[in-house]
Enzyme design. Structure first.
Site, short mmCIF file in Angstrom:
data_model
loop_
_atom_site.label_atom_id
_atom_site.label_comp_id
_atom_site.label_asym_id
_atom_site.label_seq_id
_atom_site.Cartn_x
_atom_site.Cartn_y
_atom_site.Cartn_z
N CYS A 42 0.84 -1.19 0.00
CA CYS A 42 0.00 0.00 0.00
C CYS A 42 0.89 1.25 0.00
CB CYS A 42 -0.92 0.00 1.23
SG CYS A 42 -2.07 1.42 1.26
N ASP A 44 0.44 3.79 1.71
CA ASP A 44 0.40 4.38 3.06
C ASP A 44 1.81 4.69 3.58
OD1 ASP A 44 0.17 4.61 5.99
OD2 ASP A 44 -1.90 3.97 5.68
N ARG A 46 2.91 5.00 6.38
CA ARG A 46 3.31 4.29 7.60
C ARG A 46 3.78 2.87 7.32
NH1 ARG A 46 -2.42 5.14 10.24
NH2 ARG A 46 -2.84 4.46 8.10
N HIS A 98 -2.07 -4.09 4.94
CA HIS A 98 -1.88 -3.66 6.34
C HIS A 98 -3.24 -3.47 6.98
CE1 HIS A 98 -2.77 0.74 5.92
NE2 HIS A 98 -2.51 0.47 4.66
N CYS A 101 -6.29 -0.38 6.80
CA CYS A 101 -6.02 0.31 5.52
C CYS A 101 -7.17 1.28 5.17
CB CYS A 101 -5.83 -0.71 4.40
SG CYS A 101 -5.45 0.04 2.81
CO CO Z 1 -3.45 1.16 3.02
#
Ligand code: CO
Length: 209
Positions: A42, A44, A46, A98, A101
């Site tokens: 992803c 993301d 993080r 994750h 999400c």
């Molecule tokens: Co995500």
């Protein structure tokens, strides 16, 4: 909050630190890359692929998009997979989702989010298909997390069904596609346990056996 000039300063310090420990490091990278793993994760911020598995430049080939999707018509993702498998000879594809999400959560909502809903429709399809079992879970967060896992399984199947994986297996090449998930809350990865290493194993996963 870092500033733009701070990024350049950080970069100079990082390069200097690596050069101090291995003066040849960057010159070796110029000559070749031979990553053992392709990471499909992803976007993301993080979930920074190299960082969470402790890999250095040159060790991980990476493709990231919203909610770690492998879409059959996505030339971007397919090109990454082809280059990794056929040119770099990468033998492990890791599809890593994750928990929590935002893309998966948004796919479950009924309110519109604009253009991205076209992308998230791939997850919404999984949600609609598995809605009954998801509704048995205690709350929204549990449903999001379960759908994150189901999404990884679906993307492992999609990666396995690409012409690239099918042809690699047809040539007898040892390609394994893994389904992992990351928990932002503790920094730990988990293998979801449905890796596929052949067309037969993919069929078995699709049959749910
Ligand atoms: Co995500």
């Amino acid at each position: 909050m870092k500033t733009l000039s701070g990024l350049f300063e950080s970069n100079r310090q990082w390069a200097a630190k690596i050069t101090r420990s291995d003066p040849e490091f960057f010159q070796k990278l110029v000559r070749q890359q031979s990553p053992a793993f392709l990471w499909i994760g992803c976007s993301d911020s993080r979930v920074p692929a190299n960082v969470i598995v402790g890999l250095q430049p040159g060790e991980l080939f990476v493709h990231r998009n919203i909610a770690n999707l492998v879409v059959h018509s996505d030339m971007n993702c397919l090109s990454v997979i082809q280059y990794a498998v056929e040119v770099l000879k990468t033998r492990h594809i890791i599809v890593c989702g994750h928990y929590g999400c935002g893309g998966v959560r948004a796919a479950m909502e009924s309110r519109p989010h604009g253009l991205i809903d076209n992308w998230l429709a791939h997850i919404r399809d999984i949600y609609e298909e598995r809605r009954d079992e998801l509704m048995l879970l205690a709350d929204e967060d549990a449903r999001v997390d379960r759908l994150c896992e189901l999404n990884v399984a679906e993307q492992v199947k999609n990666a396995g069904n690409t012409t690239i994986a099918q042809e690699a297996w047809g040539r007898g090449e040892p390609l394994v596609i893994h389904g992992w998930i990351y928990r932002i809350a503790n920094g730990l990865l988990k293998d979801l346990g449905f890796s596929v290493a052949s067309a037969e194993e993919l069929k078995a996963l699709e049959r749910g056996s």
